[in-house]
Design a protein around this motif. Structure first.
Motif, PDB file in Angstrom:
ATOM      1  N   ALA A   1       0.817  -1.216   0.000  1.00 29.52           N
ATOM      2  CA  ALA A   1       0.000   0.000   0.000  1.00 29.52           C
ATOM      3  C   ALA A   1       0.848   1.263   0.000  1.00 29.52           C
ATOM      4  O   ALA A   1       0.391   2.331  -0.431  1.00 29.52           O
ATOM      5  CB  ALA A   1      -0.932   0.001   1.212  1.00 29.52           C
ATOM      6  N   ALA A   2       2.099   1.184   0.466  1.00 30.42           N
ATOM      7  CA  ALA A   2       2.967   2.357   0.509  1.00 30.42           C
ATOM      8  C   ALA A   2       3.213   2.939  -0.866  1.00 30.42           C
ATOM      9  O   ALA A   2       3.516   4.134  -1.003  1.00 30.42           O
ATOM     10  CB  ALA A   2       4.299   2.002   1.168  1.00 30.42           C
ATOM     11  N   LEU A   3       3.083   2.118  -1.910  1.00 29.26           N
ATOM     12  CA  LEU A   3       3.282   2.599  -3.266  1.00 29.26           C
ATOM     13  C   LEU A   3       2.211   3.604  -3.675  1.00 29.26           C
ATOM     14  O   LEU A   3       2.402   4.372  -4.626  1.00 29.26           O
ATOM     15  CB  LEU A   3       3.297   1.422  -4.245  1.00 29.26           C
ATOM     16  N   VAL A   4       1.086   3.592  -2.982  1.00 30.84           N
ATOM     17  CA  VAL A   4       0.042   4.595  -3.194  1.00 30.84           C
ATOM     18  C   VAL A   4       0.098   5.672  -2.119  1.00 30.84           C
ATOM     19  O   VAL A   4      -0.080   6.855  -2.391  1.00 30.84           O
ATOM     20  CB  VAL A   4      -1.353   3.929  -3.225  1.00 30.84           C
ATOM     21  N   VAL A   5       0.358   5.275  -0.874  1.00 31.46           N
ATOM     22  CA  VAL A   5       0.415   6.239   0.227  1.00 31.46           C
ATOM     23  C   VAL A   5       1.479   7.298  -0.036  1.00 31.46           C
ATOM     24  O   VAL A   5       1.227   8.510   0.115  1.00 31.46           O
ATOM     25  CB  VAL A   5       0.701   5.524   1.564  1.00 31.46           C
TER      26      VAL A   5
ATOM     27  N   VAL B   1      -4.155   3.989   2.169  1.00 29.28           N
ATOM     28  CA  VAL B   1      -3.830   2.587   2.425  1.00 29.28           C
ATOM     29  C   VAL B   1      -4.893   1.685   1.811  1.00 29.28           C
ATOM     30  O   VAL B   1      -4.582   0.665   1.170  1.00 29.28           O
ATOM     31  CB  VAL B   1      -3.697   2.318   3.936  1.00 29.28           C
ATOM     32  N   VAL B   2      -6.154   2.059   1.992  1.00 31.64           N
ATOM     33  CA  VAL B   2      -7.248   1.255   1.436  1.00 31.64           C
ATOM     34  C   VAL B   2      -7.147   1.216  -0.086  1.00 31.64           C
ATOM     35  O   VAL B   2      -7.229   0.149  -0.704  1.00 31.64           O
ATOM     36  CB  VAL B   2      -8.601   1.820   1.883  1.00 31.64           C
ATOM     37  N   ALA B   3      -6.964   2.382  -0.710  1.00 33.18           N
ATOM     38  CA  ALA B   3      -6.850   2.430  -2.167  1.00 33.18           C
ATOM     39  C   ALA B   3      -5.647   1.619  -2.637  1.00 33.18           C
ATOM     40  O   ALA B   3      -5.722   0.883  -3.625  1.00 33.18           O
ATOM     41  CB  ALA B   3      -6.732   3.877  -2.628  1.00 33.18           C
ATOM     42  N   GLY B   4      -4.523   1.752  -1.916  1.00 31.58           N
ATOM     43  CA  GLY B   4      -3.333   0.996  -2.276  1.00 31.58           C
ATOM     44  C   GLY B   4      -3.543  -0.491  -2.149  1.00 31.58           C
ATOM     45  O   GLY B   4      -3.066  -1.274  -2.983  1.00 31.58           O
ATOM     46  N   HIS B   5      -4.257  -0.903  -1.116  1.00 29.40           N
ATOM     47  CA  HIS B   5      -4.525  -2.323  -0.926  1.00 29.40           C
ATOM     48  C   HIS B   5      -5.393  -2.877  -2.054  1.00 29.40           C
ATOM     49  O   HIS B   5      -5.212  -4.023  -2.479  1.00 29.40           O
ATOM     50  CB  HIS B   5      -5.222  -2.540   0.418  1.00 29.40           C
TER      51      HIS B   5
END
Length: 357
Positions: free
Chosen positions: A180-184, A206-210
């Motif tokens: 998720a860090a790749l989006v956060v 985090v939710v979007a990244g997941h």
């Protein structure tokens, strides 16, 4: 307040579809291109690769193939690239990409890499402070396991990515960060979030990244009702538009295969989740407050994520040489194949063909 940032994923694992990066860059407007190359097994694969080829080689080389296809276009359009393809050697991956960029006449690209996850050189130091590296599943300590680790990597968050983008990087290559860090990281950079104060927004990222971390799983590849998914033979990859408050819209480029629905997003949202409190290095995201809404064809809005303080410690993934795995194939031809199979099985394992059919 800045407009939402559209973050597109082009890889869910080491070995994913090579042309996905080009499809995401050329298929529609995006602001950030991300790719997830790392599973726990991947770290072992990269360790073996590094053992064979030496220091500076423990990264996902398919990342360079994708960058060769899209790096020039990304630079022209101002698309940032963020990937954990650095694996065990983010510096080596950055060096290899620099050489590739120079070959392509793209010397202007600014490449950053994030380190700090590799704990292997620090194991003795950390053990001396009382850290036992207890197995989360079995409760065993690393010492009791009796095998020295080949890799030991802490799961980092998005802070290093945010810092690199804020410093002007066009490409950020990391080692072991959470998926998720790749989006956060990009979302926090884009919106100027505080990692100390904007916990709800970080939780939403985090939710979007997941949801998009595993590539085409969010667009129908992880959906039990696959018969409802059109064009699954060449499914499109997902993107997430993350707004200033952390809410997001999950979608895919128009005209691509797959499906983005409340069902497909829910299936991925619950993937690898152990409970409603989803702990990440940046924030603990609560999944029991999330609401999903179909807001258009292949568009699902995610709202309501709540964030709380991150855990005091980080998870560490280790790989050891703890055993052996091997396969063997026997080719049987000619007459009396069944009798030959019985003979082969009796010779190898004391079995007969009927007992294993």
């Amino acid at each position: 307040m800045r407009e939402p940032v559209r973050i597109a994923n082009c890889s869910g694992f080491f070995g994913d579809r090579l042309d996905a990066a080009r499809e995401m860059v050329e298929g529609g407007p995006i602001d950030v291109l991300t790719g997830d190359w790392l599973a726990e097994l991947t770290m072992l694969i990269l360790a073996r690769q590094r053992m064979k080829h030496g220091a500076g080689s423990g990264y996902a080389r398919t990342f360079l193939t994708q960058m060769e296809q899209v790096l020039g276009t990304c630079l022209d359009r101002g698309i940032k690239v963020v990937s954990n393809a650095g694996g065990l050697d983010p510096a080596g991956a950055a060096k290899a990409l620099r050489e590739k960029a120079d070959e392509l006449g793209l010397g202007r690209v600014r490449i950053a890499y994030v380190e700090g996850d590799d704990l292997l050189p620090r194991l003795d130091e950390l053990r001396a402070t009382g850290e036992t590296f207890t197995n989360l599943d079995t409760g065993e300590s690393l010492e009791s396991f009796g095998m020295p680790p080949l890799t030991a990597n802490a799961y980092l968050g998005g802070r290093g990515i945010t810092t690199a983008l804020a410093a002007g990087a066009d490409v950020v290559i990391t080692g072991r960060v959470t998926d998720a860090a790749l989006v956060v990281g990009p979302a926090a950079w884009w919106h100027g979030w505080s990692y100390d104060d904007d916990l709800d927004a970080l939780a939403g990222a985090v939710v979007a990244g997941h949801v998009i971390e595993c590539g085409a799983q969010a667009t129908g590849g992880n959906y039990a009702f696959f018969h409802e998914v059109p064009g699954l033979e060449h499914v499109g990859f997902p993107w997430a538009e993350v707004a200033d408050d952390g809410s997001s819209v999950i979608g895919k480029h128009d005209g691509t295969g797959g499906l983005v629905s409340v069902g497909t997003v829910t299936a991925q949202l619950l993937y690898e989740i152990g409970g409603p409190a989803y702990a990440n290095p940046d924030v603990t995201a609560m999944f029991d407050t999330i609401a999903l809404e179909q807001v258009g064809p292949d568009r699902v809005a995610i709202t309501g994520a709540k964030g709380y303080a991150a855990p005091a410690t980080a998870k560490v993934a280790m790989n050891t040489l703890g055993g052996f795995r091997n396969t063997a194939s026997l080719v049987l031809t000619g007459l009396d194949v069944e009798a030959k199979a019985d003979l082969a099985l009796r010779t190898i394992a004391g079995l007969d063909r009927k007992s294993v059919v």
